[in-house]
Design an enzyme around this catalytic site. Structure first.
Site, PDB file in Angstrom:
ATOM      1  N   SER A 148       0.770  -1.075   0.156  1.00 46.62           N
ATOM      2  CA  SER A 148       0.063  -0.156  -0.073  1.00 46.62           C
ATOM      3  C   SER A 148       0.725   1.309  -0.029  1.00 46.62           C
ATOM      4  CB  SER A 148      -0.809   0.176   1.307  1.00 46.62           C
ATOM      5  OG  SER A 148      -1.504   1.149   1.358  1.00 46.62           O
ATOM      6  N   TYR A 161      -1.797  -0.152  10.277  1.00 46.96           N
ATOM      7  CA  TYR A 161      -1.751  -0.679   8.729  1.00 46.96           C
ATOM      8  C   TYR A 161      -0.485  -0.042   8.280  1.00 46.96           C
ATOM      9  CZ  TYR A 161      -3.860  -1.345   4.155  1.00 46.96           C
ATOM     10  OH  TYR A 161      -4.131  -1.666   2.909  1.00 46.96           O
TER      11      TYR A 161
END
Length: 258
Positions: A148, A161
């Site tokens: 990501s 995250y």
């Protein structure tokens, strides 16, 4: 010979988180290139629906499915046992499964942040290690990790995250260097906002949507198929000299200037 560089005929791919969104698009892309695909996801009903849809599209491909949670080590071991039972080694592993809870750093419980690490990072590390003997049964094989942009720069995804995705990118680099001599290429992709069920919540806020668009030079949200195309390319023989890379699929987000 040239045509074969852009095909995956006869290859076997394992895709995690394959029941919807980016994972399902990746499975479809690999099938379109000629691979047979083993699908893994937690939701058995959704997974079966995905398999049925793919079988309708690719009736001559071998498409199998197993409901399992990659955050659980017993399930991870079961996945690799299942792969061994149903295939002659493994050519491609796509570590796509993951999850998130978005909170301020001080608001996470220990179970919450540890769960994010299990889903996003430890699952990819362990599945890659467990799959290594199967991947090395072939002269050339590949792993693609779905990272990501959160692992590259600070976005509003929550600290755990971003931490897991940054570590996943580093895992990609380390395994690429370590396993090159084994014929295993290891790469990653780093998406920005992609139109999936998971992103539909935050993107439904008009003000937030405009903020995202304003920071994206291409001024639109990405599609799962656009991530899948990058993953598919990295798995192809045409990408045989590419390893340790992380390709951003972000509409230019990471290159945006003031």
């Amino acid at each position: 010979m040239t045509a074969n560089r852009w095909r995956l005929d006869g290859q076997i791919a394992l895709v995690t988180g394959a029941s919807a969104g980016i994972g399902l698009a990746i499975a479809r892309e690999l099938l379109d290139f000629g691979a047979d695909v083993l699908l893994v996801a937690r939701d058995a009903d959704l997974l079966q629906l995905a398999r049925d849809d793919l079988l309708d599209e690719f009736p001559h491909r071998d498409i199998r499915a197993l409901a399992a949670d990659v955050a659980d080590d017993e399930d991870r071991r079961e996945i690799l046992d299942w792969v061994e039972d149903h295939s002659d080694g493994l050519n491609i592993l796509v570590n796509n499964a993951g999850g998130n809870i978005t909170k301020a750093a001080i608001d996470y419980t220990e179970d919450e942040w540890r769960g994010i690490f299990e889903s996003n990072l430890f699952s990819a590390f362990e599945l890659s290690r467990y799959a290594h003997p199967l991947l090395t049964q072939h002269a050339a094989s590949s792993i693609v990790n779905v990272g990501s942009v959160s692992g590259i720069t600070a976005v509003r995804s929550g600290a755990p995250y971003g931490m897991t995705k940054a570590a996943l990118h580093q895992l990609t680099r380390n395994l690429a260097a370590e396993w090159a001599e084994d014929g295993v290429r290891v790469n990653a992709v780093a998406p920005w906002y992609i139109r999936t069920r998971r992103t539909s919540g935050p993107l439904s806020d008009p003000d937030y949507y405009e903020e995202v668009i304003d920071r994206t030079p291409m001024r639109r949200i990405g599609e799962p198929e656009e991530v899948a195309a990058a993953v598919g390319f990295l798995c192809l023989p045409a990408a045989s000299y590419i390893t340790g890379e992380c390709i951003a699929v972000d509409g230019g987000f990471l290159r945006y200037g003031f």
